[in-house]
Enzyme design. Structure first.
Site, PDB file in Angstrom:
ATOM      1  N   TRP A 192       1.401  -1.151  -0.482  1.00  0.00           N
ATOM      2  CA  TRP A 192      -0.222  -0.537   0.217  1.00  0.00           C
ATOM      3  C   TRP A 192       0.924   1.587  -0.133  1.00  0.00           C
ATOM      4  O   TRP A 192       2.004   1.471   0.517  1.00  0.00           O
ATOM      5  CB  TRP A 192      -1.297   0.049   1.195  1.00  0.00           C
ATOM      6  CG  TRP A 192      -1.714   1.100   1.151  1.00  0.00           C
ATOM      7  CD1 TRP A 192      -2.460   1.897   1.395  1.00  0.00           C
ATOM      8  CD2 TRP A 192      -2.123   1.784   2.605  1.00  0.00           C
ATOM      9  NE1 TRP A 192      -3.365   2.899   1.147  1.00  0.00           N
ATOM     10  CE2 TRP A 192      -2.564   3.044   2.382  1.00  0.00           C
ATOM     11  CE3 TRP A 192      -1.614   1.823   3.989  1.00  0.00           C
ATOM     12  CZ2 TRP A 192      -3.207   4.173   3.370  1.00  0.00           C
ATOM     13  CZ3 TRP A 192      -1.720   2.357   4.947  1.00  0.00           C
ATOM     14  CH2 TRP A 192      -2.163   3.439   4.492  1.00  0.00           C
ATOM     15  N   ASP A 273      -0.687  -5.376   9.369  1.00  0.00           N
ATOM     16  CA  ASP A 273      -1.244  -4.384   9.255  1.00  0.00           C
ATOM     17  C   ASP A 273      -2.782  -4.977   8.775  1.00  0.00           C
ATOM     18  O   ASP A 273      -2.779  -5.552   8.067  1.00  0.00           O
ATOM     19  CB  ASP A 273      -1.227  -3.539   7.605  1.00  0.00           C
ATOM     20  CG  ASP A 273      -2.312  -2.162   7.483  1.00  0.00           C
ATOM     21  OD1 ASP A 273      -3.456  -2.159   8.156  1.00  0.00           O
ATOM     22  OD2 ASP A 273      -1.787  -1.615   6.536  1.00  0.00           O
ATOM     23  N   LYS A 309     -13.753  -0.727   6.163  1.00  0.00           N
ATOM     24  CA  LYS A 309     -13.651  -1.000   5.106  1.00  0.00           C
ATOM     25  C   LYS A 309     -15.441  -1.997   5.447  1.00  0.00           C
ATOM     26  O   LYS A 309     -15.610  -1.749   4.839  1.00  0.00           O
ATOM     27  CB  LYS A 309     -13.354  -1.791   4.357  1.00  0.00           C
ATOM     28  CG  LYS A 309     -12.287  -1.277   3.216  1.00  0.00           C
ATOM     29  CD  LYS A 309     -11.601  -0.140   4.101  1.00  0.00           C
ATOM     30  CE  LYS A 309     -10.110  -0.484   3.979  1.00  0.00           C
ATOM     31  NZ  LYS A 309      -9.052   0.676   4.477  1.00  0.00           N
TER      32      LYS A 309
HETATM   33  N1  PLA Z   1      -3.585  -0.278   5.400  1.00  0.00           N
HETATM   34  C1  PLA Z   1      -3.619  -0.548   4.457  1.00  0.00           C
HETATM   35  C2  PLA Z   1      -3.388  -2.210   3.937  1.00  0.00           C
HETATM   36  C3  PLA Z   1      -4.557  -0.265   3.111  1.00  0.00           C
HETATM   37  O1  PLA Z   1      -5.183  -0.457   2.492  1.00  0.00           O
HETATM   38  C4  PLA Z   1      -5.371   1.499   3.928  1.00  0.00           C
HETATM   39  C5  PLA Z   1      -5.894   1.647   3.222  1.00  0.00           C
HETATM   40  C6  PLA Z   1      -4.806   1.406   4.751  1.00  0.00           C
HETATM   41  C7  PLA Z   1      -4.698   0.648   6.346  1.00  0.00           C
HETATM   42  C8  PLA Z   1      -5.645   2.419   5.865  1.00  0.00           C
HETATM   43  O2  PLA Z   1      -7.119   2.828   5.578  1.00  0.00           O
HETATM   44  P1  PLA Z   1      -7.774   3.892   7.009  1.00  0.00           P
HETATM   45  O3  PLA Z   1      -6.780   5.304   7.544  1.00  0.00           O
HETATM   46  O4  PLA Z   1      -9.101   4.673   6.515  1.00  0.00           O
HETATM   47  O5  PLA Z   1      -7.859   2.609   8.289  1.00  0.00           O
HETATM   48  N2  PLA Z   1      -6.451   1.966   1.833  1.00  0.00           N
HETATM   49  C9  PLA Z   1      -7.308   2.506   0.800  1.00  0.00           C
HETATM   50  C10 PLA Z   1      -7.498   4.203   1.131  1.00  0.00           C
HETATM   51  C11 PLA Z   1      -8.423   1.643   0.976  1.00  0.00           C
HETATM   52  C12 PLA Z   1      -6.228   4.649   1.093  1.00  0.00           C
HETATM   53  O6  PLA Z   1      -4.974   4.949  -0.027  1.00  0.00           O
HETATM   54  O7  PLA Z   1      -6.052   5.401   2.186  1.00  0.00           O
HETATM   55  C13 PLA Z   1      -7.085   1.814  -0.217  1.00  0.00           C
HETATM   56  O8  PLA Z   1      -7.291   2.987  -1.297  1.00  0.00           O
HETATM   57  O9  PLA Z   1      -5.331   2.186  -0.767  1.00  0.00           O
END
Ligand code: PLA
Length: 464
Positions: A192, A273, A309
């Site tokens: 991510w 995570d 989510k």
């Molecule tokens: N960790 C992972 C692996 C994630 O994909 C995301 C969110 C988070 C943590 C953090 O989410 P939160 O802070 O809302 O709890 N990833 C998203 C959104 C869904 C983003 O980038 O913020 C994504 O589209 O990858």
């Protein structure tokens, strides 16, 4: 930092002025109308015979001139670009946010019910303690580890409510920076995108371990194991608890055991995570099995949770950081330090979403309903995954094997499209996605699968 401060200074026309002159200029600011009243022109533009000091005052140059424009965020920036597009066929597969079959945002029924209950109770809006809502912290650790996990009874878990997954990761990163100076965090390649930002901003050194093998469109298990083995003893190994983002490829239970073996051998600390608990398989327990297996081995484990989510609480910013320690005493100390880090950052976390979680998880009827809704959401994503695969396989006559789409799990599919091909997806087909080739199937409907398949096939075969 230092460079932006420097460039700030050099970008102003007053670079040659002494600090005395500058401060004089500043003082003059308060009386500009007096100084310039005879000129009968805009005092902020007109500079006539007032010399260098007044020039500084008169010019409308910002003290922030040296700050350059930051690039749009690679994930959240996609939503901004999507909004600006008026094409009727546009599709937002960028951010991982669940949509209904009509591509509308979805508020879970259990969340609506919990909201109603909270309204009836008329809860106050007092500050939460720094560590968050006690009822939330209790149920969140239970949800992660299993309610009857001995480490909970033995009070070996330090749980602090954080600002969703991101904020909880950031707290853990700050703890590492403060108490494990020089320790490295190993993150998967790819991961991510925000992981790198989080550790960079917390000044925690990180490097990558191999994870994705483009040749097999699967897990590079050997590469992963050897990179974890090669990391300096006592490193933090960041692992996606389930539904790996962006690849959608998780280790098998047997592979997880081997990963735990090397982490244990090397005295590393597993750092989970887990942002998609319940979304990978539809089962909260099954999706937490990786974390629970490490804990069952008696290992100390760090785990960041998110309710964005699985409960659709995206904007409520609800999550937690859990540190499973080998003694209750260590857990109490870790918790006290997490609170100390949180206090000057944001003081205390938001209450409303925490109450929703506490009510939904703590009430057997609502909890059952939540599980059903989660299964429904995970099921809808599985259906579009299948339909996308069917559409790709039937439309593409080249013989390419698209079965990787079916092997991946969770919200995303990692298409393997390169940047130019992703650009084609957006520019020609109005399909918005991240430039690493990831598409969020949670933003796709059955009705749009064929259109998406056409876009992917065109981009894959006609753009290199
Ligand atoms: N960790 C992972 C692996 C994630 O994909 C995301 C969110 C988070 C943590 C953090 O989410 P939160 O802070 O809302 O709890 N990833 C998203 C959104 C869904 C983003 O980038 O913020 C994504 O589209 O990858």
């Amino acid at each position: 930092m230092a460079s932006s401060v420097l460039s700030l200074a050099s970008a102003t026309p007053s670079a040659s002025l002494s600090s005395h002159e500058i401060s004089k200029g500043k003082l003059n600011l308060g009386s500009t109308s007096l100084c310039f009243s005879k000129e009968k022109t805009n005092p902020f533009i007109k500079t006539k015979s007032f010399g260098r000091v007044s020039m500084v005052v008169a010019s409308n140059v910002s003290r922030f001139e040296g700050i350059t424009m930051a690039p749009p965020d690679p994930i959240l920036g996609v939503s901004e670009a999507f909004k600006a597009d008026n094409h009727e066929l546009k599709l937002n597969l960028g951010v991982g946010a669940y949509r209904t079959e009509e591509l509308q945002p979805y508020v879970l029924n259990v969340v609506k019910k919990a909201d109603q209950l909270l309204l009836e109770k008329g809860e106050n809006r007092e500050y939460l303690p720094i560590e968050g809502l006690a009822a939330f912290n209790k149920v969140t650790a239970e949800l992660l580890l299993g309610a009857d996990n001995p480490v909970i009874k033995q009070q070996k878990v330090a749980t602090v409510q954080g600002l969703s997954g991101t904020g909880s990761l950031r707290l853990a990163a700050a703890l590492i920076e403060r108490y494990f100076p020089g320790a490295k965090v190993l993150i998967s390649s790819p991961t991510w995108g925000n992981h790198k930002n989080i550790f960079n901003d917390a000044r925690v050194p990180w490097s990558e371990y191999r994870y994705y093998d483009p040749k097999t469109v699967g897990l590079d298990f050997e590469g992963m194991i050897s990179d974890i083995k090669a990391a300096p003893e006592g490193s933090f190994i960041l692992l996606h608890g389930c539904a790996h983002n962006p690849t959608g490829i998780d280790p098998t239970p047997e592979q997880w055991e081997k990963i735990a073996d090397v982490i244990q051998e090397k005295n590393h600390i597993p750092f989970f995570d887990i942002a998609y608990q319940g979304f990978a398989s539809g089962s909260l327990d099954a999706d937490a099995s990786s974390v629970r297996m490490f804990v069952a081995r008696g290992m100390e484990v760090v785990a960041a949770q998110s309710y964005s989510k699985n409960l659709g609480l995206y904007a409520e910013r609800i999550g937690a950081i859990n540190v499973v320690c080998s003694s209750p005493d260590a857990a109490a100390r870790v918790k006290s330090q997490l609170k100390r880090i949180a206090r000057p950052m944001y003081s205390n976390p938001p209450v409303h979403g925490a109450r929703i979680v506490a009510n939904v998880v703590g009430d057997p009827t609502l909890f059952k309903e939540w599980n059903e809704e989660m299964e429904m959401m995970a099921g809808r994503i599985k259906n579009v995954r299948q339909k996308l695969y069917d559409s790709l396989s039937s439309k593409d006559k080249s013989g390419k094997d698209w079965s990787f789409v079916l092997k991946q799990i969770g919200m995303f599919s990692f298409t393997g499209l390169n940047k130019a091909q992703c650009d084609n997806m957006t520019n020609k087909w109005h399909v918005y996605m991240t430039k690493d080739g990831r598409i969020s199937l949670a933003g796709l409907s059955l009705a749009k699968c064929e259109y998406l398949a056409d876009a992917i096939i065109d981009s894959y075969h006609n753009v290199s």
